[in-house]
Design a protein around this motif. Sequence first.
Motif, PDB file in Angstrom:
ATOM      1  N   GLN A 175       0.846  -1.199   0.000  1.00 41.47           N
ATOM      2  CA  GLN A 175       0.000   0.000   0.000  1.00 41.47           C
ATOM      3  C   GLN A 175       0.877   1.243   0.000  1.00 41.47           C
TER       4      GLN A 175
ATOM      5  N   ARG B 296      -7.517  -5.056  -3.121  1.00 43.44           N
ATOM      6  CA  ARG B 296      -8.698  -4.224  -2.926  1.00 43.44           C
ATOM      7  C   ARG B 296      -9.698  -4.424  -4.051  1.00 43.44           C
ATOM      8  N   PRO B 298     -11.633  -3.107  -6.895  1.00 43.21           N
ATOM      9  CA  PRO B 298     -11.320  -1.927  -7.709  1.00 43.21           C
ATOM     10  C   PRO B 298     -12.434  -0.877  -7.695  1.00 43.21           C
ATOM     11  N   THR B 300     -14.754  -0.083  -5.173  1.00 44.44           N
ATOM     12  CA  THR B 300     -15.010   0.672  -3.948  1.00 44.44           C
ATOM     13  C   THR B 300     -13.755   0.898  -3.104  1.00 44.44           C
ATOM     14  N   SER B 301     -12.631   0.313  -3.526  1.00 44.22           N
ATOM     15  CA  SER B 301     -11.369   0.424  -2.781  1.00 44.22           C
ATOM     16  C   SER B 301     -11.443  -0.196  -1.388  1.00 44.22           C
ATOM     17  N   THR B 302     -12.505  -0.947  -1.122  1.00 44.84           N
ATOM     18  CA  THR B 302     -12.524  -1.668   0.156  1.00 44.84           C
ATOM     19  C   THR B 302     -11.702  -2.948   0.008  1.00 44.84           C
ATOM     20  N   ARG B 353     -20.106   2.860  -4.473  1.00 43.71           N
ATOM     21  CA  ARG B 353     -18.976   3.748  -4.158  1.00 43.71           C
ATOM     22  C   ARG B 353     -19.346   4.716  -3.040  1.00 43.71           C
ATOM     23  N   GLU B 357     -17.772   5.062   0.724  1.00 44.77           N
ATOM     24  CA  GLU B 357     -17.220   6.330   1.190  1.00 44.77           C
ATOM     25  C   GLU B 357     -17.816   6.725   2.544  1.00 44.77           C
TER      26      GLU B 357
END
Lengths: 455, 455
Positions: A175, B296, B298, B300-302, B353, B357
């Motif tokens: 990261q 992760r 892609p 939602t970056s969770t 998304r 957030e």
Amino acid sequence: MNASPQCLNLWHVCETTRLDKARETLAAVLAEHADRLVGRFYEVFLKHDEASHFLSHSVVVDRLSPSLQRWLQSLATFDPNQGIEEFAERQRKMGEVHSRIKIPVHIVLEGASLIKSDVGEILLSNHGNREGATAIVLLNEVIDFAMLLMSQAYVTGVAQRAKIEEAYRLFTLGQDVSVERESQRAALLEWSQAAIFSLFGGAGGARLKPISQSEFGLWFRHRASVMFQGSIMLNSIDAAMKEIDEQLLPSIDSLPSLHGPDGAAPLVANLQARVEEIKFLLADLFQSLSASAGGRDPLTSTLSRKFLPSILGREVALSQQHGTPLAVMMIDADHFKQINDTRGHAAGDAVLRQIAEIIADNTRSADIVFRYGGEEFLVALVETNLEAALEVANRVRAAVMAAEITVGDGSKVHATVSIGVATHTGHPDYQHLINAADQALYRAKNEGRNRVIAA
Amino acid sequence: MNASPQCLNLWHVCETTRLDKARETLAAVLAEHADRLVGRFYEVFLKHDEASHFLSHSVVVDRLSPSLQRWLQSLATFDPNQGIEEFAERQRKMGEVHSRIKIPVHIVLEGASLIKSDVGEILLSNHGNREGATAIVLLNEVIDFAMLLMSQAYVTGVAQRAKIEEAYRLFTLGQDVSVERESQRAALLEWSQAAIFSLFGGAGGARLKPISQSEFGLWFRHRASVMFQGSIMLNSIDAAMKEIDEQLLPSIDSLPSLHGPDGAAPLVANLQARVEEIKFLLADLFQSLSASAGGRDPLTSTLSRKFLPSILGREVALSQQHGTPLAVMMIDADHFKQINDTRGHAAGDAVLRQIAEIIADNTRSADIVFRYGGEEFLVALVETNLEAALEVANRVRAAVMAAEITVGDGSKVHATVSIGVATHTGHPDYQHLINAADQALYRAKNEGRNRVIAA
């Protein structure tokens, strides 16, 4: 199914009436002594640190004891001729759960062994000898069968989990660590600022939150411990936080007044020093990441030695399975210390880089080159027999000897290498292959260097 | 030492003369039947695919049998009052070696179980019953003690190796894969060009190298199998290479002439088709990397769900050890399918998304947010009790309801979420925590959605 009931020998060799009698006897003993046996089992559990710090007494009593009771009962009623797959599935399930809740298999084996001993003792003293002995063998076979199924599932679970954990650790390292470094530095400073304000806000101020409960403290416990696994700096930060929470803050809190001769000034200075210390340690922690993250030696771009067990183990297994040859070269720069001492480290570095380059030029994309030690490289030559390996080794040796190596300052240096070559001879342990190449290298050194010797 | 000899019960409960007699009896039986017992043990080995494809018969006979003979002898002479640590060390060493040469522990357990059964059988029929039974218990205890030490070392070794293997796999993925892709594409084309030239060079041409022996073939076997572990495309490429080497090339080779009506044209066309197929599969393989490499989601970056076992397992253990609370929220977008169906996928993506957030805004840096399913998120709230978790959940729910979510085309959409909250209640298996949160979510859905329910 995977595990064959071949190990359930009694069902193959024992006449039915004797077997039935033994099962009956066993069932009676297990039922009568169930509570004591379960207790014995969990004594073992709670004796081991790996299990006891995790399994509280109440967890054992409320949740695990009933399931162990059921398991004991199932041993006496088990019959491989009826529903063996069901029984096997239950054992595998337990092995999986053990791997998930981290109950080591050796503790389960120890508990099972104790149960066998205990029951054996009872059977020997209370029952006819031959009948008792048959029941002992019966119990042993069934428990052992259960244990091998459980172990298999446990090991599979442990290996999977180890992979996921390593993947996660490497993921956190991959990261954007500079963002994380800055945001945690800020979180630390935020706490210390809030601490100072709250202290000098006097009696009316809000009660101070311990640093371990702050955003930084939480991050440290739940994230940093994964990212920086095994770093001793973690312990130093932990100690500094403990000192703040358990000594400094209570001392400041208990002062009658923050001002005057008994005032807080020395304590606050102390607090600030601890926060500074944590800040420096944190910077060092992040600093240490860049040094250790890579899989390649930064000087020569050859592979890090840490991958050796994985790669050589795999290549030895492939060689064994497909009957293809496998060779290992151990390459050592001659008189390296002397080059370093007389021509400087830049010259030594240039020599190593040049050797690595020559090795790369003379191997194929499937071969694997490791930086094995300070001036030593290990090369695995896949699907290569001794003759071909010796040819490669001699090409490398000749090329190094012929090379005029340019040092950073423009001066030139010459070097030679000694090479030990060994091939896989069928021993399944890759360490033997390394040792053989190492001994050949040793002989090449002894016989005058700048030469190739086969093991 | 780690493993306590508490499981060596006999030494605690049995008078010395009876014990000595049993040891003598056991030693005699083990010596007399050594060859047969070793044979039985290796029957088990060679029966299992995991061991037999690796351990050839000669390896077993030459290397492993003598060491098993010595091991059997050591069982009869073992005395926990003398040199227990030496014995233990030998067992651990064996466990380590087994993990290195990949002999699964369950196979060793099965072999050991067979030996116990066999010897038990002999002791029961040839010796006085009480004396025989004591010798049986003796053998069982000593073998079980050896097994638990071996298993412990084996599991440690397996876990270490699994970590290194995963690290290496991820390392190879982290390399500049576009360079590797191009160079292997080139290696493949080089072989096929050489193949065509050699074919039409007529009888005077050099003998054609099989594709499996080419640079590409070597790379495929020794590198690609690590990089693309588990991909089914590997099997397809392998099959295509086999077809080339085992069918097409021999057929072409055996033609009397390459021209004329029986000429090679159809076979060469076939060969070219296979090479094309491999080229496409290779491109697909590299393509698949970028999709799966990240940790992760892609969109939602969770965090990817694959890390869940590692992280939740760790958090549950931390909670258990330190007595700190731990909460899990399971968050599901309401009527998500409907949004997707009526407003399009872009709207659905925007909703996900936005929810991610809002979750991020309402959690701390130590909390962990996973994309759990299509429209579902799982959040681990560290050191958080039920009350605080419900507060967070309600803030998230309210914020989602209030948000006006902008789709890519500028239009607006509204969404709500249902949330199930559960806290760790002491069960060591994290799966229970997930199930509890899941059931609470199910109730929230059933009771009308857009609400928070505690388990």
